[in-house]
Every structure is written in C-alpha cells, then in structure tokens.
Write a protein that holds these residues in place. Structure first.
Motif, short mmCIF file in Angstrom:
data_model
loop_
_atom_site.label_atom_id
_atom_site.label_comp_id
_atom_site.label_asym_id
_atom_site.label_seq_id
_atom_site.Cartn_x
_atom_site.Cartn_y
_atom_site.Cartn_z
N ASP A 165 0.80 -1.22 0.00
CA ASP A 165 0.00 0.00 0.00
C ASP A 165 0.84 1.27 0.00
O ASP A 165 0.30 2.37 -0.03
CB ASP A 165 -0.94 0.02 1.21
N SER A 166 2.17 1.13 0.05
CA SER A 166 3.04 2.31 0.12
C SER A 166 4.39 1.97 -0.48
O SER A 166 4.72 0.80 -0.72
CB SER A 166 3.21 2.76 1.58
N GLU A 169 7.54 8.82 -8.72
CA GLU A 169 6.26 9.44 -8.38
C GLU A 169 5.17 9.04 -9.36
O GLU A 169 4.02 8.77 -8.96
CB GLU A 169 6.43 10.96 -8.34
N ARG A 207 1.70 6.92 -8.37
CA ARG A 207 0.35 7.40 -8.67
C ARG A 207 -0.41 6.41 -9.55
O ARG A 207 -1.60 6.17 -9.34
CB ARG A 207 0.42 8.76 -9.37
N LEU A 260 -0.19 3.91 -4.75
CA LEU A 260 0.59 3.69 -3.53
C LEU A 260 0.81 5.00 -2.77
O LEU A 260 0.97 6.07 -3.36
CB LEU A 260 1.94 3.05 -3.85
N LEU A 261 0.84 4.91 -1.45
CA LEU A 261 1.10 6.05 -0.59
C LEU A 261 2.60 6.28 -0.44
O LEU A 261 3.41 5.36 -0.64
CB LEU A 261 0.49 5.82 0.79
N ASP A 262 2.95 7.48 -0.06
CA ASP A 262 4.34 7.81 0.21
C ASP A 262 4.71 7.30 1.59
O ASP A 262 4.04 7.60 2.59
CB ASP A 262 4.53 9.32 0.14
N ARG A 263 5.78 6.53 1.68
CA ARG A 263 6.20 5.95 2.95
C ARG A 263 6.36 7.03 4.03
O ARG A 263 6.00 6.83 5.19
CB ARG A 263 7.54 5.24 2.75
N ALA A 273 4.80 9.65 4.65
CA ALA A 273 3.58 10.26 5.16
C ALA A 273 2.83 9.36 6.13
O ALA A 273 1.81 9.78 6.70
CB ALA A 273 2.67 10.62 3.99
N LEU A 274 3.30 8.15 6.36
CA LEU A 274 2.56 7.20 7.19
C LEU A 274 2.83 7.44 8.67
O LEU A 274 3.95 7.76 9.08
CB LEU A 274 2.97 5.77 6.81
#
Length: 385
Positions: free
Chosen positions: A281-282, A349, A353, A357-360, A362-363
């Motif tokens: 997910d990231s 990036e 997108r 996937l999320l940016d690691r 930002a978790l």
C-alpha cells in the motif's frame, strides 16, 4: 609464481588477526555466497599488510577458499534503543539486534560501521557478526522508565533483523514479543522472507495500528540480485512475502533501495507494479550511498562484475552527489540531486500514482496504546487484574 612476504607499516592492532592482506596485485577469486572478497583495513586501523615479491620461486600464497564460514560472537548490550535526529530519516528510534549482516549486500551503507569494531567493512562485515543477547531485557528496562515517551521503533536501520543467523538466535522475535506485550509501535525493514515467521506477532501489532513492514526490493533480476545481495531472499520471494503479509492484514510497503544508476534503475516501474499487485500500500526509495570505505569496495565490485560499465556507473553516481562519490548533506544524501536524481524522482512518483501507492514518509503509527512493561515479580501475575 614467486613467493611473497609481508611488508608492514604502522604500529596498531595487526590486520593479520583478521586474516587479510591489502594491495593485492591480482584480484582474488570469488567467495561462494559472499558479496565481497577482500578485507581492506578499516579507517581507524594503523597497521597494514601488503604483498611483496621477494624474488624466490615457490607456490605463492594459498588460494582464497571457496567458502568462508560465518562466525558469531556474543555481546551484552548496555542499551537497546539508538536515537537520531536526522531530518531525512523517517524515525527517531531504532533497534539493531545484530552487528554486521550475513546478506552481504555489496552496496550496504552500514559496512563502514564495522571499522568501529577493528574489523574490515569488506568480507568481515558479512562473516564476522555480533549477536546482542539479552537485548529484549535491556529494552524492557528502557521502556519502563518513567520519562519514556513512545515513538515508533525501527528494526532494520543498520543491519537486517531477519538475516540468516536470526533462525538460530531469534533476537528479532524476542524484541517483537516485548513490543506486542507493551503495545509499542514499530516499523520493520527487511529483504528476507523470514519475516513471514512472525505473522502471529505482526497481526497483534497491526490490530492497534502499531506496525508497518517494508520489504526492500531493488531488482527483479535474480542473477543481478545474487551478485548484489547473495544471501538475501530472491526477488520473487520478497514479492511473495509482500503478498502473504498483505493477505494477513499487515500493512506492508516496498522500498526500492538502493537505486544504482545503469545497474538496476531500469526496474523501478516493474518493482512498484509487482509490489502493488501483491498488496503493498506504500512505497519509498533511496539512491546508492558510498560513505567512507564503501567507495573503494563498491568500485571493486563494479570492476569485477561490470568492468566495461564501471566508469560510467561511477560517473552517474557522482552526478547524484555534486561530483563526489558521496555527499553527506542531509538534504541530498538519500535521493541525490541534479538532473539524474530529478529523473529518478519523477519516474518513481508517476509509478506510485499509477498504482495508487502512498508515500512511505507520510505514514503515521498509533502510539496511544502503549502500556509500560510491568516489573518482573517472583509471584508473577497472581494478583494482577
């Protein structure tokens, strides 16, 4: 072949104890299952050995053995948690159950840390390891201090917590058991599918949003991986580990790290695609870093495996670091700078997108569930509610 003798310089601890000689006139043969084959002196050593031709005929030096056994020594740690305030590192607390790493990654930025043990960042780093026995009990005391404030603890910041010797020593599992008991959040970075062993503990941490696992995958080429990371899990097994963790409800991401220009950068998009399909997910990435002795060690690896491409690869690496082999500036050391760094960032990036996937970075993990460990009592939990 002429016989050789040793010329000695300096006055500190002898490198002969480590069984190595420097400045070899010819490359040593490959050591099966190891990333590097030489043992150059660490930057703190003052005595060095080099081979000299004494003019006498003979059999020459004995050949390099095809295999080098792993040796593990025991350390009784005085502290468990290491802390950092580096703005480019996404955690401020870390635990490393081992010193050195049997995976033998040729590019590992942690290799120079072995010099503090009067050992070589070369072959010693992957064959002469240290296990920190009793680390979980030291951590228990630190977590029980009245002034302790919980913050996610990273496992895998310096050496891999699931390297092969973990099968025998089990120190990483002991740490996880304590973190589960205390409901303390953690992040894990590994390139070994052995992380699947601890699904029972990871599920308990995930139940209160207390864990994230990041599987490091920097190539999908098995042959390249065998040269770069000889004792890590094969790339397809790491993708399988992502799938198994995701199906078990464990938040899992992929780290494309390190990206080495003209060696493995072609796989960026394919890795992200495979990881996303498996349930990641990231994602995050970093470019290759070559601090201290690693500059020469990686050049040696390139000369052995990619002699026709070596100078081009180093030129691109230097473009990432303002014309140097390595730039320690916190603003640039992880992902580089310049046009090539911008190209890598853009590719990464776009791929993230495309696959959602999320940016690691930002978790965020949950720290509110933390329960300080209880002091050991001879009566156990008899009167505990």
């Amino acid at each position: 072949m002429p016989a050789t003798r040793l010329g000695v310089s300096g006055s500190a601890t002898s490198n002969f104890y480590h069984g190595r000689m420097n400045d070899k006139p010819t490359p040593k043969p490959l050591v099966r299952g190891r990333g590097l084959v030489t043992n150059p002196a660490g930057r703190f050593e003052q005595r060095h050995y080099h081979a000299e031709d004494d003019g006498w005929p003979g059999d020459g030096e004995s050949p390099q053995p095809e295999q080098v056994a792993t040796r593990v020594t025991i350390e009784t740690p005085r502290s468990a948690i290491s802390r950092n305030d580096s703005p480019d590192v996404p955690f401020d607390q870390a635990i490393n159950p081992y010193r050195g790493c049997e995976h033998g990654c040729a590019y590992c930025y942690a290799r120079p840390s072995h010099a503090y043990l009067d050992l070589s960042p070369g072959l010693d780093f992957e064959t002469r390891l240290t296990a920190k026995t009793g680390l979980a009990e030291v951590l228990r005391k630190e977590l029980a201090r009245s002034g302790y404030r919980p913050s996610p603890i990273n496992m895998g910041s310096n050496t891999d917590p699931y390297q092969p010797i973990e099968r025998q020593w089990g120190l990483s599992r002991e740490i996880l058991q304590l973190l589960v008991e205390c409901r303390h959040p953690c992040t894990i970075v590994t390139k070994n599918a052995m992380v699947e062993r601890d699904l029972d503990l990871l599920r308990q941490l995930a139940a209160f949003d207390g864990v994230r696992v990041f599987i490091s995958v920097n190539t999908l080429d098995n042959r390249l991986a065998a040269r770069l990371e000889p004792r890590a899990s094969a790339p397809h097994r790491r993708i399988q580990a992502i799938r198994k963790l995701a199906r078990a409800g464990i938040p899992v991401g992929v780290l494309v790290s390190p990206i080495i220009p003209a060696v493995n950068d072609r796989d960026i998009e394919a890795i992200i695609e495979k990881a996303a399909e498996a349930g990641a997910d990231s994602a995050g990435y970093s470019t290759i870093r070559l601090p201290h002795e690693l500059k020469g060690l990686f050049r040696e690896w390139l000369a052995r495996h990619y002699p026709q491409r070596a100078s081009h690869v180093m030129s691109l690496i230097q473009q990432l670091h303002a014309g140097r082999d390595y730039d320690s500036d916190f603003r640039h050391r992880m992902q580089g700078q310049g046009l090539f760094a911008q190209l890598i960032r853009r590719r990464f990036e776009v791929a993230m997108r495309q696959h959602g996937l999320l940016d690691r970075a930002a978790l965020v993990l949950n720290t509110s569930a933390f329960l300080p460990p209880r002091k050991r009592s001879p009566q156990g939990d008899l009167f505990q509610t």
